[in-house]
Design a protein around this motif. Sequence first.
Motif, short mmCIF file in Angstrom:
data_model
loop_
_atom_site.label_atom_id
_atom_site.label_comp_id
_atom_site.label_asym_id
_atom_site.label_seq_id
_atom_site.Cartn_x
_atom_site.Cartn_y
_atom_site.Cartn_z
N THR A 1 -3.60 4.66 5.99
CA THR A 1 -3.82 5.68 6.01
C THR A 1 -2.50 6.29 7.51
O THR A 1 -2.27 5.02 8.08
CB THR A 1 -4.72 6.56 6.84
OG1 THR A 1 -6.44 5.83 5.94
CG2 THR A 1 -5.26 7.79 7.69
N ASP B 1 -5.67 5.18 -1.83
CA ASP B 1 -7.12 4.89 -1.94
C ASP B 1 -6.91 3.32 -2.99
O ASP B 1 -6.43 4.74 -4.38
CB ASP B 1 -7.66 5.54 -1.46
CG ASP B 1 -9.41 4.69 -1.46
OD1 ASP B 1 -9.43 3.80 -2.52
OD2 ASP B 1 -10.45 5.41 -1.22
N TYR C 1 -2.46 9.29 2.35
CA TYR C 1 -3.83 8.25 2.36
C TYR C 1 -3.48 7.95 1.14
O TYR C 1 -3.47 8.81 0.19
CB TYR C 1 -4.87 9.48 2.48
CG TYR C 1 -6.26 8.42 2.08
CD1 TYR C 1 -6.52 7.39 3.45
CD2 TYR C 1 -7.19 9.01 1.06
CE1 TYR C 1 -7.78 6.94 2.82
CE2 TYR C 1 -8.00 8.14 0.99
CZ TYR C 1 -8.86 6.95 2.24
OH TYR C 1 -9.39 6.54 1.14
N ARG D 1 -10.49 -3.38 -2.75
CA ARG D 1 -10.37 -1.77 -2.32
C ARG D 1 -9.41 -1.79 -0.88
O ARG D 1 -9.47 -2.76 0.04
CB ARG D 1 -12.10 -1.01 -2.31
CG ARG D 1 -11.85 0.20 -1.34
CD ARG D 1 -12.53 1.36 -1.70
NE ARG D 1 -12.27 2.22 -1.28
CZ ARG D 1 -13.36 3.69 -0.64
NH1 ARG D 1 -14.21 3.26 -0.23
NH2 ARG D 1 -12.38 4.58 -1.12
N ARG E 1 -7.34 0.39 1.49
CA ARG E 1 -7.14 2.26 2.29
C ARG E 1 -6.00 2.10 2.53
O ARG E 1 -5.94 1.07 3.85
CB ARG E 1 -8.01 2.69 2.94
CG ARG E 1 -9.45 3.07 1.51
CD ARG E 1 -10.89 3.17 2.34
NE ARG E 1 -10.93 2.03 2.35
CZ ARG E 1 -12.40 2.36 3.15
NH1 ARG E 1 -13.16 2.98 3.15
NH2 ARG E 1 -13.04 0.83 3.00
N ASN F 1 -5.97 4.10 -8.45
CA ASN F 1 -5.41 4.49 -7.60
C ASN F 1 -5.08 6.62 -6.51
O ASN F 1 -4.41 6.65 -8.04
CB ASN F 1 -4.21 4.14 -6.87
CG ASN F 1 -2.95 3.90 -7.80
OD1 ASN F 1 -2.84 3.20 -8.53
ND2 ASN F 1 -2.18 5.55 -7.30
N GLU G 1 0.63 -1.18 -0.01
CA GLU G 1 0.15 0.05 -0.34
C GLU G 1 0.40 0.98 0.24
O GLU G 1 1.18 2.29 1.24
CB GLU G 1 -0.91 0.18 1.66
CG GLU G 1 -2.24 -1.21 1.03
CD GLU G 1 -1.63 -2.63 1.94
OE1 GLU G 1 -1.18 -2.53 2.69
OE2 GLU G 1 -2.00 -3.60 0.73
#
Length: 831
Positions: A374, A318, A316, A370, A372, A294, A195
Amino acid sequence: MNIKNTLLLLTALFFISTPILAQNSVKGHITDEKGNGIQNIAVYIPDLKKGAVTDASGHYLLDRLPAGNYLMQIRTENYQPVIEQILIKGTLQKDYILKPAIHLLNEVIVTGVTAATDNQHNPVAVGVLSEKDLQQNTATNVIDAIAKMPGVSAMTDGQSISKPVIRGLGYNRVLTITDGVQLADQAWFDEFGIEADPDAVNRYEILKGPASLAYGSDAIAGVVNLLPEQPLPDGQTRGDVKLNYQTNNGLINTMVHIAGAANGLYWSARIDNTMAHAYQNPYDGYVLNSQFSNFNTDGTLGLHRKWGYTQLHASYFDMATGIVDGTRDSATGLMMRAVAYPGLNGGAATYVLPTDQEQKSYTPFVINQRIRHTKLVWDNSIALGEGRLKAIVSWQKNQRQETNDPTIPNTPDIYYSSNAATYDFRYVSAKKGGFDYTAGVNGLYQNSKSLGTLLLIPDYSFFQIGAFITGHQQLGNLDLSGGLRYDDRSFTGKDHWVDSTTQAPVNPSNPNAFHEFQGFTSHFKGASFSFGGTYNLKNNLYLKANIAGGWRAPNVAECAANGVHDGTVVYEIGDPTLKPETSIETDLGLGFNSKDISVELNLFNNNITRFIYAQGLQSVFGGDSINNSLNAVGLGAAPVYKYTQGKANLFGGELVLNLHPSAIRWIELNTSLSMVYGGLKNQPDSVKYLPFVPPARITADLKFNISTKSKTVKNLYVKVGMLDCFQQNNIYRQYAIYNGLNTALTPYEYQASTSATKGYTLLSAGAGADFLSKGRKVCSIYLNCTNLLNTGYINYMSRFKYYPVNYTTDRVGVFNMGRNISIKMLIPLEF
C-alpha cells in the motif's frame, strides 16, 4: 529546521495566494514540412507534469505556468520527437515544423538526475522503454518487461517474480522508484520480487551505474524508474480498456483506466487484475505451482496553478503466487504437489501427482506467497523566483506472507510486515549563463516485524538521511555535470528469544529458550560523487565520459540473519559488523545520430570495495559445515553460509544500433550487444566469479511499417525478433549437496561445478495495427509470439536451474516458458 516544521512550511506555501506571480504561458503552431497544421500533437513539460495538444489547425497553448528553465518535448508516433530547453517568462511563442518519424537515441530521461534532460546531453548511461514498446511486446511481471534492454537482465523465480539486475549487480544494489519515490519493500532475498503492477507503468527509465546522487545507498548498481502516465491537458477526459490473453499460461489481464483535467485540476483512476495458470515448456510440461494472480488499483488527484503543482497518489497492489519446488515423480518425471491428509503418514506432508484440472488451476497450491503493498505519495513543485522547490513524501506498508507447510495450509510460516516513510526536498535553481544547480535532502525510515512461525531475520528499524548538491554547466557543445552526496544510516536489530521446539517467542528464563537474535545497533556512513561530461562533435557525433563513486549499507539479512532460509535450504548467518560497500565506476560513451542510423557504445569498469557475499563454511573434519540446531524447526540440518566481504570488479559494455533508412521508411532494425564480466579479486579461479552475472547477449528486432490506403486500418506493422544468449563459462564452482538437494541456492548463486548453463537462441514474431471507424480509433490490436520454435532452455538468471534432476530424462532443473502467443487489445475511451 526539523522535518515537521519543513512540512508545515510547505503546506502553507501551497495554499497561500500568490497574486505577485506573473502570468506565464507557452503557445505555438506545429506544422508538417508542407506547412499544414497537425492536430492532436502532444506538447509536454515533464518537470511541471503539464501538457497540451494541438487543435485542428495545429495550435497549442500551455498556460498557468511558473517561470523558469524547463525541458519541453513533443512526442508523436508519426513524427520525429522534439526536445528543447526553454525559458518561460511571460508569454513564449514556440513554433515547430515536424519531420517524419525515425528512431533516435536522444529520448527524454529523468531517472537519477535532478531535472529532465535528454540522453545526448547526459553523461550517464541510460536506457528507455516507451509506452509504444510496452504495447508491442509481452511480459508477465513488471521487471520482465525490461529484461531484454541493453545492460539489463532479471533474476527470475518463475513467471511472477523477477528482480532487476543492472550490469551484473542486483538485490539491494538496484533501487526501484515508483511514482517518484523509493519502493520501500523487503526485497533482500532471492524469491522476493518487486511490488509494482505493469499496467500502472507508462514508461521505464534505467540509470546504469552508481551515478545516482539523488538517491544514495542501494543505488550502487543503478536505478529502475517506473513512470506513470502523464496528466491530460485541460479540457480532456479520456480512458482506456486493456484486454490481454496469453496461450502458454492462460494469462488473462483486464484493466480499466480513466483520467481527466479541467481548470488546472486533474485526476486519474485505474483498476486491473491479472491471473495465470502454470506455464508450460517442452521438457517439463506444466511447471506445477507457477500460477499467480495480482490485483492493483491506484488513483491520482492533482492541481496545477501558476505557482506549480501539487498531487496526491494512492495505490494498492496484491499478488498471490505459487512457489515451485521442483519435486518430481520418479517414474514419470512429472511434477508433484505437496499435500497433508489427516491420519495418513502421521499427518505429515506427502507429494501426489496433480489432476489435469489442477495443472491448469489459477489458484496457487498450499506452498505459496502473498504480497501486499500500500502506498500514499504527496508530490509538489512550488515556484521560487525562476527556480522551484520540489517536495515529495510517501507512506508505504508492505506485507509479505509465505505458507510452506501443508499440515497448516492457512498459516503463514514466514510473515514480514513493515511500515516506511520516505521524504525528498530539493531546490532546483534557474539557469544563469548556462549554469544551474540542485541541492536537497532526502531519506527514509522503515520498521519491520516478523509475525510468522519461522524466523530468519529479527525485527528491525532503520533511519537514513542524506544531503546532496549537483550542478550542470553548458559551454557551447560541452555539457558538464557533477555533484556530491553524504548519507547517514542508523540500523537497529531487536533482541529475540524463542522456544527451541516451536520457535514461539519466550522469555530468556524459559527452559527451552534459544537466543535466536542478539540485539544490536549499527551505524553506517557513506559519501557519493559523480563528475562527467558530454561533447557534441560535428557530423552528429557525441562523446560521453563519467566517473562516479557510490556506496551501499548492508541489508538486514547480511547484518542479522540467523536460521534456515527456507527458499534456499541453507543456514544463513549475518554479521552486524559488516562495513558498507563502496564503488568507483568509470563510463565512456560514443554515439552517432542521423536520419538513417543511430548508434551508441557504452563501456564501463566498476571496482567495489568490501563487496558482501555469502561464503560456505567448512567443517573441521572437511566438507561443509552442517548446522543441526533445534531452532531450525521442520527443516532439519542444513549447510552453513556466513556473510563476508572482499574486493570485486565488474566491467563490460553495451552497443546499441538502430537502422532507419530515410529512403525506405517502412523498415527499421534495432539491435544490441550486452557484455559484463565480474569476479572477486585475490581468489582462486574456482570461486572468484560473481554470482548471477549474465552471459553475453545479442538482441535484434526487424520491423516493417506497412502503409495502407485503408480508412479503417492504420499504423500496421509486422516484426520478427531474435535473442541469442551465449553460454556462461565464468561460474562459481563451489557448491554443496545435502540430503540429495543442491543447496547452492544462496542469496548469491553458487553454480554447480558439473556444467555451465548452456547458450540458446530464441525467435519471436509480432504484428499490430490501429482500427478506425469514421476517423476515430476504435481499438489497437497487438499479436506477439515469443519462443516461436518452442525451444527448451534454462535462462542463466533463473533460480530454477538448480532444481532436482528429472531421472526419466537426466535433465537438471526446471526449464523456462515455451512458445507463448499474446493477444492484446487496447480500447480508447473518449468523452
